[in-house]
Design an enzyme around this catalytic site. Structure first.
Site, PDB file in Angstrom:
ATOM      1  N   GLU A  81      34.547  59.929   7.769  1.00  7.42           N
ATOM      2  CA  GLU A  81      33.512  59.699   8.776  1.00  7.42           C
ATOM      3  C   GLU A  81      33.030  61.047   9.276  1.00  7.42           C
ATOM      4  OE1 GLU A  81      31.278  59.566  12.076  1.00  7.42           O
ATOM      5  OE2 GLU A  81      33.274  60.418  12.189  1.00  7.42           O
ATOM      6  N   CYS A 110      33.228  56.939  17.843  1.00 10.92           N
ATOM      7  CA  CYS A 110      33.511  56.618  16.443  1.00 10.92           C
ATOM      8  C   CYS A 110      33.338  55.143  16.148  1.00 10.92           C
ATOM      9  CB  CYS A 110      34.921  57.041  16.068  1.00 10.92           C
ATOM     10  SG  CYS A 110      35.255  56.746  14.323  1.00 10.92           S
ATOM     11  N   CYS A 152      36.997  53.961  14.108  1.00 14.73           N
ATOM     12  CA  CYS A 152      38.078  53.627  15.062  1.00 14.73           C
ATOM     13  C   CYS A 152      37.430  52.908  16.225  1.00 14.73           C
ATOM     14  CB  CYS A 152      38.734  54.868  15.612  1.00 14.73           C
ATOM     15  SG  CYS A 152      38.971  56.176  14.429  1.00 14.73           S
ATOM     16  N   HIS A 200      38.813  54.142  20.865  1.00 11.57           N
ATOM     17  CA  HIS A 200      38.212  54.954  21.919  1.00 11.57           C
ATOM     18  C   HIS A 200      37.937  54.110  23.159  1.00 11.57           C
ATOM     19  CE1 HIS A 200      37.783  58.866  20.080  1.00 11.57           C
ATOM     20  NE2 HIS A 200      37.452  58.266  18.943  1.00 11.57           N
ATOM     21  N   ARG A 238      44.227  57.409  13.143  1.00  9.54           N
ATOM     22  CA  ARG A 238      44.268  58.800  12.687  1.00  9.54           C
ATOM     23  C   ARG A 238      45.159  59.694  13.519  1.00  9.54           C
ATOM     24  NH1 ARG A 238      40.050  56.251  11.716  1.00  9.54           N
ATOM     25  NH2 ARG A 238      39.052  56.405   9.683  1.00  9.54           N
ATOM     26  N   SER A 251      41.059  63.941  15.126  1.00 10.53           N
ATOM     27  CA  SER A 251      40.526  64.919  14.184  1.00 10.53           C
ATOM     28  C   SER A 251      40.340  66.281  14.835  1.00 10.53           C
ATOM     29  CB  SER A 251      39.212  64.427  13.569  1.00 10.53           C
ATOM     30  OG  SER A 251      39.479  63.327  12.724  1.00 10.53           O
ATOM     31  N   CYS A 277      37.928  62.000  10.505  1.00  8.96           N
ATOM     32  CA  CYS A 277      36.804  61.294  11.093  1.00  8.96           C
ATOM     33  C   CYS A 277      35.713  62.330  11.362  1.00  8.96           C
ATOM     34  CB  CYS A 277      37.290  60.607  12.366  1.00  8.96           C
ATOM     35  SG  CYS A 277      37.048  58.843  12.345  1.00  8.96           S
ATOM     36  N   CYS A 335      31.165  67.481   5.045  1.00  7.05           N
ATOM     37  CA  CYS A 335      31.305  68.889   4.499  1.00  7.05           C
ATOM     38  C   CYS A 335      30.537  69.335   3.189  1.00  7.05           C
ATOM     39  CB  CYS A 335      32.703  69.192   4.136  1.00  7.05           C
ATOM     40  SG  CYS A 335      33.870  68.903   5.417  1.00  7.05           S
TER      41      CYS A 335
END
Lengths: 569, 384
Positions: free
Chosen positions: A15, A62, A65, A69, A480, A503, A548, A551
């Protein structure tokens, strides 16, 4: 051999937006930089809002997830305002969290991580009858049969022959790092497709209690969904029957498909039990309280330092700080200070190269991630941290599953501190969750039978009942890893809000002492990179964290000059 | 369970195109078809039919950009039931670039994107999730060193149709809530020369996303839209007017506190903050997660997530909507939507392409969408 520097951006099957740059020599990675290339500023958006609304904003941090949160936010506000939730709300939240974990881990294993280990194209060479024989030895899952496997193979063959490979385009198919026999690849591909339907169905549990998934609804003080067996629009026997069936389906898939696949596939990749361990420090905030509002957890809290399982270091949220030495932010007290989240600041200050840019790693600051530290040290968080902390704490169920797994794979405890260990831990805790969900469900129904139908505590719903100033910490163990929300409330509004997400811990850039975060440390820990043009090894280790974020990959020498022109076939 | 005897792709167009790309000239293809007819013992008159059948093998290409977002919309589409996500990926479309699911990474991923955009220029569907941050030159979201805006403009230029999935791509969403720290905007704020379908919601319902894609693919044009760019088949009515609890509203039966007696009877949530009276959404009809439930069905007030700027206009979420009782029930999506948006987009079809398709006697994805949108009954897309 020349030193090569490689950039992977976008890192896919995660993510968000994550970029990895590495330096390699003689087939081994010896330096790494992890960068988050996105900033959204939700902590700033939350300022001045009604704390009862915070869960909805924070949940949008997110969409994967999607429950965690929200619950971390609720806990922070409830902690600040000293609101106790009813037992039934506690059980419902646990059921929702449990399904979030199981769903997330299965989706991660099959749809985000499996293609690092499973060669889809190789599955075309499999003998479906032989695959059935192997699969029958793994479990009695009814779809493990040659007819199904052949049908899947035909379907994939037709897909490949169409010349339109869709999401499988430019995969590293045929890379020598793929070790599974064609039959095991076929079994995995078959389960990849089954898991797509499975994940859609089981997550309906979130809709029963929260109205929808992603982003189900919650409420400060408990849950909004009332229990009334005699009404149509409430949690009644019809809804409970659905929940029961969904838990059963989740449990069966974990036990008969996911876990057997994990053990079978891991057996071919045992070399990865000595790769990618990283920092060696593991943190678990503790989660799944056994009682409402309690702090006796199924997953105990604590810290394991330097891979030492004989000693559990206590966890206290006061020890959490964030640094920005390598991050594109400013602190009013100087950029080398370390701030506890209650005093946290979010002032973005980009100092990197202007886009389009080629490289970030030569910059002092190179990420929108801050660097969280516990007592000044970087920490890996996530399923492996939970299993290791639970193991060190002597938690019976965790110890049993860890020992069983090590035995099944015929490896010692040191194998846990690795890329493989991280991936295996996710399966271990899914088994534990499946069992716990059954217990929570039974408890919920028993309480309803006994007349307990309360799902919300509204005593402090009205802001006039709140103190003028309050601050709270909402912890949670997301799939995570350790997730904390810190809230400061003043005059009924949010004055400051800081979320330190899993993350951020794992993707943390270097701190003021130059110490790497977990992704970076894992990539330099005995890490192979056979072919810089097809960096599958980087994906294996980075995906093992289940990032999460998002790149890119370019190859250059240590001075920044490209020495390998990357061409993709 | 799928039927393995069925061809796993749509019969639309262009194995020929595919072969030509891989170096097989069209005349060789026709020669092959003639030989096939001979081999099968068929009259030579059958050759064109064989050629036509074989030439139909191609799934419509879809390129999906994930920009500044939380991935909730991708998660949502993974929950699609008709078609299921597996059928969508393997049988219905060719998802050539999608960061969350694709096998490739880094250069290989970038190449997959570039290749598809080049090979399918003017023909691919562009799906966008996420907003576009514009402050500081767009540096708040970069992918492979390039800004979200840069990626969007490039991909939009060659797209036949653009589908903005979710509140972020629609109008910026939670990032764009006050004070909008990154200057986040939606797709229509940047792409002004072609129609953009806005599938509203945070996130939208999976079946609304797939139904919209299927609509575009099957009918070769985008569905009719309201002023917000939302497909009318889904967003044409307010939650309040479709709500199973509407009778309670009309009868004055209201939940006053969560978990009170009225809540336990499933009464109307308007007094605890329900935004259903202001919200155009198909939630009560489509429902969520295999029609298991929906927010109001699970006892929580609607937060209005299909409406633009709802994080600012609908908050505090648990306060009663002001003036709701004064809104006539017959008020339409176009009028309400017009408050937020200056110009109309309604009803833009990919006219030229559809015409071309019909002339060719087959359904086909649009080749050259109308720029500036003077198509069938449509007006110019918004350019703000």
């Amino acid at each position: 051999m020349a030193v090569t520097k490689l950039v992977v951006d976008p890192i896919t099957r995660i993510e968000g937006h994550l970029r990895i740059e590495v330096q390699a020599e003689n087939g081994k990675i010896n330096n790494a930089w992890a960068s988050a290339t996105q900033f959204r500023g939700l902590e700033l958006v939350l300022k001045g809002r009604d704390p009862r609304d915070a869960w909805a904003f924070a949940q949008r941090i997110c969409g994967v997830c999607t429950v965690v949160h929200a619950v971390a936010s609720l806990r922070s506000v409830e902690n600040a305002l000293d609101i106790k939730i009813p037992a039934q709300a506690h059980l419902i939240r646990n059921l929702m969290l449990g399904m979030q974990y199981i769903h997330d881990h299965v989706v991660h294993f099959y749809h985000l991580h499996a293609l690092d280990w499973v060669d889809v194209v190789s599955a075309l060479k499999a003998d479906a009858v032989a695959a059935e024989k192997i699969a029958k030895g793994m479990s009695d899952w009814p779809n493990n049969n040659a007819v199904r496997f052949k049908a899947v193979q035909d379907r994939v063959a037709g897909f490949v022959q169409s010349g339109q490979l869709g999401i499988f385009t430019n995969g590293y198919w045929g890379h020598p790092a793929y070790k599974l026999p064609p039959e095991v690849n076929l079994i995995a591909v078959s389960h990849y497709l089954e898991a797509l339907d499975w994940q859609r169905d089981v997550v309906a549990l979130h809709a029963v209690f929260g109205g929808k998934n992603p982003h189900p609804n919650f409420i400060v003080g408990g849950m909004a969904s009332p229990i009334n067996l005699e009404a149509r629009a409430t949690i009644n026997a019809d809804k409970l029957t659905d929940v029961n069936a969904l838990i059963k389906r989740a449990q069966e898939f974990v036990e008969k498909v996911y876990w057997p696949d994990l053990v079978a596939i891991a057996g071919f990749y045992k070399d990865w039990a000595a790769i990618g361990g990283g920092t060696g420090n593991y943190l678990c905030y503790g989660d799944l309280p056994k009682t409402p509002n309690g702090d006796d957890f199924y997953f105990p809290k604590g810290v394991v330092m330097n891979k030492d399982l004989s000693k559990l270091v206590p966890f206290d949220q006061a020890g959490v700080t964030e640094q920005i030495h390598s991050s594109w932010y400013e602190y009013s007290g100087g950029n080398d200070s370390a701030l506890h989240p209650w005093d946290g600041e979010t002032k973005a200050s980009y100092t990197g190269p202007k886009a389009p840019y080629e490289y970030l790693q030569d910059e002092k600051k190179y990420s929108f991630m801050k660097s969280p530290r516990y007592n000044g040290k970087p920490m890996e968080v996530g399923p492996l941290a939970r299993m290791l902390v639970g193991y060190a704490a002597g938690q019976k169920d965790i110890k049993a599953i860890v020992d069983t797994t090590l035995k099944a794979l015929n490896v010692g405890p040191e194998a846990l501190f690795s890329t493989l260990g991280r991936t295996a831990a996710r399966g271990m805790e899914s088994l534990l969750y499946a069992k716990l969900m059954r217990e929570w469900y039974d408890d919920l129904v028993t309480r309803v039978k006994g007349g307990d139908t309360t799902t919300h505590n509204g005593e402090k719903w009205d802001p006039s009942t709140w103190p003028k100033e309050a601050k709270g910490f909402g912890y949670l163990e997301a799939p995570r890893g350790a997730l904390g929300h810190w809230v400061n409330i003043k005059d009924g509004k949010i004055e400051n809000y800081q979320a330190v997400v899993p993350s951020t811990w794992n993707c943390s850039p270097r701190d003021k002492d130059g110490v790497m975060g977990p992704y970076e440390a894992a990539l330099v820990d005995n890490h192979p990179l056979a072919d810089p043009e097809r960096p599958i090894e980087i994906l294996r280790t980075i995906h093992s964290f289940d990032p999460c974020l998002a790149c890119g990959v370019h190859v250059l020498d240590a001075t920044g000059r490209e020495i390998t022109q990357v061409k993709v076939q | 369970m799928y039927n393995p005897t069925q061809l796993p792709w749509r019969k639309d167009e262009s194995l020929v195109e595919y072969l030509e790309q891989t170096g097989v000239p069209r005349r060789d293809f026709l020669k092959f078809c003639a030989e096939m007819a001979v081999m099968l013992g068929l009259a030579s008159a059958m050759t064109p039919k064989i050629a036509k059948a074989l030439a139909s093998i191609k799934r419509p290409p879809v390129v999906w950009l994930s920009l500044q977002e939380c991935t909730g919309c991708v998660e949502s589409i993974l929950r699609s039931s008709t078609p299921s996500i597996g059928d969508l990926l393997l049988d219905t479309i060719s998802l050539d670039f999608q960061e969350n699911l694709m096998a490739a990474a880094g250069f290989a991923a970038e190449k997959a994107l570039k290749d598809s955009m080049e090979a399918n220029k003017g023909k691919y569907i562009l799906v966008v999730t996420g907003s576009i941050p514009r402050n500081e030159g767009g540096i708040y979201t970069t992918i492979a060193g390039r800004t979200a805006e840069d990626h969007l403009k490039e991909a939009a230029a060659g797209a036949a149709a653009i589908v903005a999935v979710g509140a972020c791509a629609h109008w910026g969403n939670v990032q764009a809530a006050k004070p909008n720290p990154t200057g986040a905007v939606g797709v229509r704020d940047i792409i002004t020369d072609k129609p953009v379908v806005n599938i509203a919601g945070c996130p939208p319902i999976a079946d609304v996303i797939t139904a919209t894609l299927v609509h575009v693919l099957t009918f070769g044009k985008i569905p009719e839209l309201d002023r917000e760019g939302r497909p009318k088949f889904a967003y044409g009515a307010k939650i309040h007017d479709q709500c199973p609890r509407r009778a309670n509203y009309d009868a004055g039966q209201f939940v006053e506190k969560f978990d009170d007696e009225a809540a336990r009877n499933g009464y109307c949530l308007y007094h605890v903050g329900c935004k259903g009276p202001e919200t155009f959404s198909p939630c009560p009809i489509f429902m969520w997660n295999n029609k298991e439930s929906w927010p109001i069905g699970a006892g929580h007030p609607c937060i209005g997530c299909t409406e633009p700027h709802f994080w600012d206009t609908m908050t505090p979420f648990y306060n009663r909507l002001p003036n709701t009782a004064g809104i006539p029930v017959e008020r339409t999506a176009d009028i309400v939507g017009g408050v937020m948006t200056a110009a109309a987009v309604g009803g833009i079809a990919l006219h030229a392409a559809a015409t071309t398709a019909s002339r060719m006697g087959k359904k086909q994805l649009p080749v050259h969408p109308q720029h500036g949108g003077s198509g069938q009954g449509g007006n110019s897309p918004t350019s703000n």
